[in-house]
Design a protein around this motif. Structure first.
Motif, PDB file in Angstrom:
ATOM      1  N   ILE A 112       1.036  -1.120   0.099  1.00 20.31           N
ATOM      2  CA  ILE A 112      -0.143  -0.189  -0.167  1.00 20.31           C
ATOM      3  C   ILE A 112       0.782   1.161  -0.011  1.00 20.31           C
ATOM      4  N   CYS A 133       0.063   5.380   0.296  1.00 20.99           N
ATOM      5  CA  CYS A 133      -1.089   6.593   0.250  1.00 20.99           C
ATOM      6  C   CYS A 133      -0.659   7.784   0.998  1.00 20.99           C
ATOM      7  N   SER A 178     -10.972  -2.979  -1.869  1.00 20.76           N
ATOM      8  CA  SER A 178     -11.023  -1.892  -2.894  1.00 20.76           C
ATOM      9  C   SER A 178     -12.035  -1.043  -2.506  1.00 20.76           C
ATOM     10  N   ALA A 201      -9.583   0.791   0.293  1.00 19.26           N
ATOM     11  CA  ALA A 201      -8.696   1.479  -0.581  1.00 19.26           C
ATOM     12  C   ALA A 201      -8.990   2.919  -1.270  1.00 19.26           C
ATOM     13  N   GLU A 202     -10.419   2.696  -1.645  1.00 21.32           N
ATOM     14  CA  GLU A 202     -10.966   4.072  -1.960  1.00 21.32           C
ATOM     15  C   GLU A 202     -11.239   5.120  -0.905  1.00 21.32           C
ATOM     16  N   MET A 222      -5.761   4.833  -1.909  1.00 21.00           N
ATOM     17  CA  MET A 222      -4.484   4.095  -2.027  1.00 21.00           C
ATOM     18  C   MET A 222      -4.377   3.634  -3.370  1.00 21.00           C
ATOM     19  N   GLN A 223      -2.857   3.652  -3.495  1.00 18.85           N
ATOM     20  CA  GLN A 223      -2.442   2.780  -4.588  1.00 18.85           C
ATOM     21  C   GLN A 223      -1.827   1.465  -3.969  1.00 18.85           C
ATOM     22  N   TRP A 224      -2.378   0.223  -4.481  1.00 15.72           N
ATOM     23  CA  TRP A 224      -2.215  -0.931  -3.821  1.00 15.72           C
ATOM     24  C   TRP A 224      -2.000  -2.038  -4.774  1.00 15.72           C
TER      25      TRP A 224
END
Length: 296
Positions: A21, A23, A82, A86-87, A91-93
């Motif tokens: 991860i 962010c 996601s 993540a949203e 995050m970039q993951w």
């Protein structure tokens, strides 16, 4: 690594995954990730994190976990994480499944020390991957490679055929997750590098930018260097300027001959390259611009 070794690995790691991860740092990230995994029934076996600032910097995390019936739950796990985590944190993951061995292709010229180190470690189970083939611009190392049961291809490269040669290499390497330059003494075509963005690892001596060109150890000897070393990095269009993964040095003195410098330097090169490749295979590296975060 034999087929039975790979099969055994797939059996023992079928329920293991790694989550990487990146962010913006803010409160609640660790709690959100760990709670998500807890409610999925996962057991966290390793968690590493790094923040660039005490407040408001960039945040990086690597989590390794075990989850029963992971193979049948992969798609649901990805979609749920996601949407629910993540949203929310932008995050970039990515989620990597340990039993899905990465496929690796190697490029080499005539010097064999870095190549043979990789092949030996792989044959002993020390590099968790499938080495699909070795491509060279010379015939010299065919027997050494084929003795490990790995296909060997020759693609000559010169000023006149460079574009065609790299198109051929690109075709030969399709399906691989990573390419390793094990002392491949050619400057890669820029279009080729772009197609393999952050999927090529190179090794070179750490005299750069000094002592460029032929015989760097002879140049170093003439200048009376006191340290020699090696650098492994991801390849970018800017020659030898990609994000650094690993480095090491050895102290030397005036007693060292050119050959002793070269021998010691090659020892450092082979070990630095092997560590960098292993860390990539184990999903320990997060690229952040022109730098890397490496969780060891």
């Amino acid at each position: 690594m034999t087929y039975s070794d790979i099969n055994q690995m797939n059996t023992t790691t079928a329920n293991t995954a790694r989550l990487l991860i990146t962010c913006e740092d803010r409160p609640g990230i660790v709690q959100a990730v760990s709670s998500f995994l807890y409610h999925q029934g996962a057991n966290i076996t390793a968690l590493d994190q790094y923040a660039t600032e005490a407040q408001g910097g960039r945040y990086f995390m690597r989590v390794e976990f075990e989850l029963e019936h992971l193979q049948s739950r992969k798609d649901t796990l990805i979609q749920t994480f996601s949407a629910n985590v993540a949203e929310r944190y932008n995050m970039q993951w990515r989620l990597a499944f340990v039993n899905e061995l990465k496929k690796v292709g190697i490029l080499v010229s005539k010097v064999d020390h870095a190549l043979l180190e990789l092949l030996w470690r792989h044959s002993r189970g020390g590099l968790p991957c499938e080495i699909t083939k070795v491509v060279s611009n010379h015939e010299d190392l065919r027997e050494a490679v084929e003795n490990f049961g790995i296909p060997f291809e020759v693609v000559p490269v010169n000023k006149e055929n460079k574009r065609e040669a790299y198109a051929q290499i690109d075709e030969l390497m399709q399906g691989n997750d990573l390419l390793v330059l094990a002392r491949y003494m050619q400057i890669l075509d820029e279009a080729f590098v772009e197609r393999w963005e952050m999927k090529i690892i190179n090794i070179h001596h750490s005299f750069l930018p000094a002592f460029v060109g032929a015989n760097p150890y002879k140049q170093a000897h003439e200048k009376g260097v006191k340290l020699i070393g090696a650098t492994a990095h991801y390849v970018t269009a800017d020659l030898d300027q990609g994000p650094i993964i690993e480095q090491d040095v050895e102290r030397v003195n005036h007693d060292f001959t050119v050959e002793q410098l070269r021998e010691l330097g090659q020892d450092v090169e082979r070990n630095v390259l092997a560590r960098a490749v292993k860390w990539h295979l184990e999903d320990r590296i997060i690229v952040d611009g022109n730098k890397t975060v490496v969780f060891q």
